[in-house]
Design a protein around this motif. Structure first.
Motif, short mmCIF file in Angstrom:
data_model
loop_
_atom_site.label_atom_id
_atom_site.label_comp_id
_atom_site.label_asym_id
_atom_site.label_seq_id
_atom_site.Cartn_x
_atom_site.Cartn_y
_atom_site.Cartn_z
N ASN A 13 0.79 -1.24 0.00
CA ASN A 13 0.00 0.00 0.00
C ASN A 13 0.82 1.28 0.00
N SER A 14 2.12 1.20 0.06
CA SER A 14 2.91 2.43 0.16
C SER A 14 4.32 2.21 -0.39
N GLY A 15 5.09 3.29 -0.41
CA GLY A 15 6.46 3.21 -0.86
C GLY A 15 7.23 4.43 -0.42
N THR A 16 8.54 4.33 -0.40
CA THR A 16 9.38 5.46 -0.04
C THR A 16 10.55 5.56 -0.99
N LEU A 17 11.04 6.77 -1.16
CA LEU A 17 12.26 7.03 -1.91
C LEU A 17 13.28 7.61 -0.94
N THR A 18 14.40 6.92 -0.80
CA THR A 18 15.52 7.43 -0.01
C THR A 18 16.59 7.87 -1.00
N TYR A 19 17.03 9.13 -0.87
CA TYR A 19 17.91 9.69 -1.90
C TYR A 19 18.95 10.60 -1.27
N SER A 20 19.95 10.91 -2.07
CA SER A 20 20.98 11.86 -1.65
C SER A 20 21.33 12.75 -2.83
N PHE A 21 21.90 13.89 -2.52
CA PHE A 21 22.39 14.78 -3.57
C PHE A 21 23.91 14.63 -3.67
#
Length: 252
Positions: A97-105
C-alpha cells in the motif's frame, strides 16, 4: 517553496522534461533545511507525494534516472565552472500500500547550496499548472530576479536565452522556431497564471537577431486577480482561452 538561486542558474538542463523539473523541486523541498548542504546526507520521502494517485512508479523512476544522468554546469562567484549531477544514489522501497524514496544529492551540489543567500519563492499551484517546460524555466528565472531592486530588464544573447529556457542543444536552432516553440509558449503561460508580467523582445543588428531584452514586473491588483482566476480554472481549454480561440478570453 524556496529554491536556492544557484539551482536555478544551472546550465545544461535541456534534456530534463517538465516532470523531471517538478520532481527535482519536490526533492529539494523535502530535503529543505541545514541538512541539504551536508554532503552525503540521505533524505526519505513517500513516493505517493511524488506522483499522481493512480500513477505507477515507472514515470518516477524514469525521471530519477534522467536527474542522475544529466550533467549540469554551475558557475561560482569567482567564475569557476563546476560540472555535477542533480541527484545521487537512491533507493525505492515499496510495499502493498505504500512506498518510499531514499535519496541523496551529489556532494558538489550540497556544497553549492550550503552558503546560498539568494532564493526564489515558488508557488506550488503555479508549478503544477504549467504545460510547457520552457514556461516552468522562465517562471523560476523571473522568481529569482523579481526582488532585485532597481533592476527590471536584462539582455541575453541567443545562447544565454536558450540556457535560461532550458532548450536542448541542436533543437530550435532557427530564431523563428525558438520564438514559436519556446519563447511564445513560455510568455503566454507565465503572463497568464503567475504574479508577473514578462516581455522578451528580440535585439537586432540590422536584420539579424543577436539576442533578447527580457523585462519583468509584478502585476497590479487587477492583474493578480485575473492570474489567480485563470490558475483556478480547469486546465482543459486553457490553451484556447490564452490564445484567444475560445469565446471567453483573458487579458494578459
Amino acid at each position: 517553496m524556496l529554491k536556492p538561486a544557484e539551482l536555478i542558474e544551472l546550465r545544461g538542463v535541456g534534456p530534463l522534461t517538465l516532470h523531471d523539473r517538478r520532481l527535482f523541486n519536490q526533492l529539494i523541498e523535502a530535503a529543505w533545511g541545514p541538512q541539504l548542504g551536508e554532503p552525503g546526507r540521505e533524505f526519505t520521502v513517500a513516493t505517493a507525494d511524488l506522483k499522481l494517485p493512480d500513477e505507477s512508479n515507472t514515470r518516477l523512476v524514469e525521471s530519477i534516472e534522467r536527474l542522475m544522468r544529466t550533467i549540469v554546469v554551475a558557475r561560482g562567484p569567482d567564475g569557476a565552472e563546476t560540472r555535477l549531477q542533480l541527484l545521487g544514489t537512491n533507493t525505492i522501497r515499496t510495499t502493498v500500500n505504500s512506498g518510499t524514496l531514499t535519496y541523496s544529492f551529489p556532494p558538489k551540489l550540497a556544497e553549492l547550496v550550503r552558503d546560498s543567500s539568494i532564493f526564489a519563492k515558488l508557488d506550488h499551484a503555479v508549478m503544477r499548472s504549467f504545460s510547457s517546460k520552457y514556461a516552468f524555466a522562465l517562471y523560476e528565472a523571473i522568481s529569482r530576479r523579481i526582488r532585485l531592486r532597481h533592476v527590471c530588464t536584462e539582455e541575453k544573447d541567443i545562447a544565454g536565452m536558450r540556457e535560461l529556457l532550458g532548450v536542448e542543444p541542436g533543437k530550435l536552432d532557427l530564431f523563428k522556431n525558438l520564438q514559436k516553440k519556446a519563447i511564445e509558449p513560455a510568455l503566454t503561460e507565465v503572463n497568464a497564471i503567475t504574479p508577473y508580467n514578462v516581455t522578451i523582445l528580440p535585439k537586432k543588428e540590422g536584420k539579424k537577431v543577436v539576442g533578447f531584452i527580457m523585462g519583468w514586473a509584478v502585476k497590479d491588483e487587477a492583474g493578480l486577480k485575473e492570474a489567480y482566476a485563470e490558475l483556478n480554472r480547469p486546465r482543459v481549454g486553457r490553451k484556447e482561452r490564452l490564445y484567444g480561440t475560445a469565446e471567453t478570453s483573458i487579458t494578459t
